[in-house]
Scaffold this active site. Structure first.
Site, PDB file in Angstrom:
ATOM      1  N   HIS A  92       8.131  -8.507   0.023  1.00  0.00           N
ATOM      2  CA  HIS A  92       7.682  -7.132  -0.212  1.00  0.00           C
ATOM      3  C   HIS A  92       6.246  -7.111  -0.754  1.00  0.00           C
ATOM      4  O   HIS A  92       5.810  -6.118  -1.341  1.00  0.00           O
ATOM      5  CB  HIS A  92       8.605  -6.388  -1.189  1.00  0.00           C
ATOM      6  CG  HIS A  92      10.061  -6.595  -0.921  1.00  0.00           C
ATOM      7  ND1 HIS A  92      10.758  -5.848   0.006  1.00  0.00           N
ATOM      8  CD2 HIS A  92      10.947  -7.490  -1.419  1.00  0.00           C
ATOM      9  CE1 HIS A  92      12.014  -6.265   0.043  1.00  0.00           C
ATOM     10  NE2 HIS A  92      12.141  -7.264  -0.800  1.00  0.00           N
ATOM     11  N   SER A 112     -21.355  -8.244   5.889  1.00  0.00           N
ATOM     12  CA  SER A 112     -21.574  -6.804   5.799  1.00  0.00           C
ATOM     13  C   SER A 112     -23.066  -6.523   5.857  1.00  0.00           C
ATOM     14  O   SER A 112     -23.870  -7.275   5.290  1.00  0.00           O
ATOM     15  CB  SER A 112     -20.991  -6.251   4.496  1.00  0.00           C
ATOM     16  OG  SER A 112     -21.434  -4.926   4.253  1.00  0.00           O
TER      17      SER A 112
END
Length: 484
Positions: A158, A288
């Protein structure tokens, strides 16, 4: 690239990402050259069955012009614009190039003799490329799994901290799915046959007429054509086309591969966020345009993006097969020109990218170790309880003591932003004095990974080895570079 190419849309699948060998399979030159090979082999088989109207001169001319030229492609485009039929345009141009054969090209055949049989050839050849690339992904990833089979790492369920596993064992989760993909690829590839020479609605009526009602000769013709084209099986029943369910069977394994790739790439993206494992990052690579420090997982992001596209393309095959009418309907044509090549080009890109990723995965052991230390105290509580019970303590009393300390340590982590100090609290609590000397052993990460190392060894040594055994000749360790 000519100036005109800059003014025309070109699919990024072929112009930017896919390999040259896969792009060539679905190129116009290969498509139309394959049509010519089909016409040549049909004529050759018909002559061998006693059709004297097919001369040696005709076959010789056809054999010398099997690879279509740029000029012939352009001539066929002009002819198609005039007659509005692609196959007949190429029959006309091939006949002009081979005048001795002009009258017998396409004899007894329907358009699907060349279009469908060619598509089946492309599917088979494309799978050969994909299988080789998939084998190399499996080989590279199996070596990675063995290298890191013993390295403990925090497991996640999870996406919440769970019991430890190892870096190598986690890689085997990806590997097992890739092995299933290889099995599916092999099945799909080996199931592909040819439509053969079946005539306009699959009844072979035209060929029966050619051989004056001799059905045995018609069957033999079908077998000879298929054998000349390098196949060992022909579909016994067809309409005008081969059943489009075959496209479903061919594209489904590719969509399934997409699911495998997406899961694996997503895991690596999450691990990159955790700074535990990263995909290769080249020395001059820019992460970036604004944030110079970034190391974006662009390869895995590409894999996820194209995996979704691959899954969507399968729906084209499914929907097309579902709505075919009787012996055929032409609403399959346009979509198949798009979905079949794109599916294989996309799968090709995914496997090339995975080969690049698996050849240079970067592991950060110190980060992994730090995260284990931050979570392991909570996971060690059961071991602490068992150790206390062995020294005469009450399981219920110990559970309550460790529960209280665990909640206090958790509050430090979550509410104060501090480090997990559960073990320090245990060391300061007199109740746990009998096991103070055992805490280091109780917190050894290697005692929390179960049989993970041996599972990796057994899986790679048996399952992976067996699957790759017949592909030794195609496995290589060359660095796989991406153009962009």
């Amino acid at each position: 690239m000519s100036s005109n190419d800059n003014d025309t849309y070109v699919t990024p699948l072929s112009s930017r990402y896919a390999s040259k060998e896969m792009s060539q399979i679905f190129s116009m030159r290969n498509r139309f050259s394959t049509w010519r090979k089909l016409w040549y082999n049909l004529a050759k088989a018909e002559q061998s069955m006693g059709l004297d109207i097919i001369t040696d001169e005709a076959l010789e001319q056809l054999s010398k012009h099997l690879i279509i030229t740029d000029e012939e492609i352009e001539a066929a485009k002009k002819e198609e614009a005039r007659v509005r039929h692609d196959v007949m345009a190429h029959v006309h141009v091939f006949g002009e190039t081979c005048p001795a054969a002009a009258g017998i090209i396409h004899l007894g055949a329907t358009s699907c003799f060349v279009t469908d049989n060619a598509d089946l050839i492309f599917l088979r050849d494309a799978y050969d490329i994909l299988i080789e690339k998939l084998v190399n992904v499996i080989d590279r990833l199996s070596k990675f799994a063995l290298e890191y089979k013993d390295m403990p790492v925090l497991g996640w369920t999870h996406f919440q901290p769970a019991q430890l596993t190892t870096v190598g064992k986690r890689a085997c989760l990806w590997l097992q799915e890739l092995l299933w993909d290889l099995r599916n690829f092999e099945r799909a590839r080996n199931d592909i046959g040819l439509r053969g020479a079946k005539g306009t609605t699959g009844t072979q009526a035209s060929f029966l007429s050619l051989f004056h009602g001799d059905g045995d000769k018609v069957e033999e013709l079908d077998k000879r054509v298929v054998k000349l084209l390098g196949f060992d099986r022909v579909y016994p029943i067809t309409g005008q086309t081969y059943s489009r369910k075959i496209d479903v069977d061919a594209l489904h394994p590719l969509a399934s591969l997409g699911a495998t790739c997406h899961k694996m790439a997503t895991d690596i993206r999450l691990l990159a966020h955790l700074k535990e494992i990263e995909e290769p990052f080249e020395k001059s690579q820019i992460g970036s345009s604004a944030m110079a420090y970034k190391r974006n997982p662009m390869r895995c992001e590409r894999v996820c993006s194209l995996s979704r596209h691959l899954g969507a393309l399968f729906q084209d095959a499914f929907n097309t097969a579902s709505v075919q009418w009787f012996e055929r309907t032409l609403d399959d044509s346009a979509i198949r020109r798009i979905s079949l090549p794109e599916a294989f080009l996309t799968a090709d890109i995914l496997l090339s990218t995975l080969n690049n990723i698996t050849s240079g995965l970067v592991v950060y052991p110190k980060v992994i170790e730090k995260r284990i230390k931050s979570e392991l105290p909570f996971m060690a509580t059961e071991n602490i309880i068992m150790a206390m019970v062995e020294r005469g303590g009450s399981r219920q009393e110990c559970h309550e003591e460790i529960r209280v300390l665990s909640h206090q340590a958790s509050a430090v982590v979550k509410q104060e932003g501090g480090d997990n100090d559960l073990i320090e609290r245990v060391k300061r609590t007199e109740y746990f004095k009998p096991i103070w000397g055992d805490l280091e052993k109780l917190l050894d990460p290697s005692t929390f990974i179960g049989r993970a190392p041996s599972q990796v060894e057994k899986f790679v040594g048996e399952d992976v080895k067996e699957a790759l055994g017949k592909y030794k000749g195609v496995i290589n360790d060359e660095e796989v570079k991406l153009s962009v």
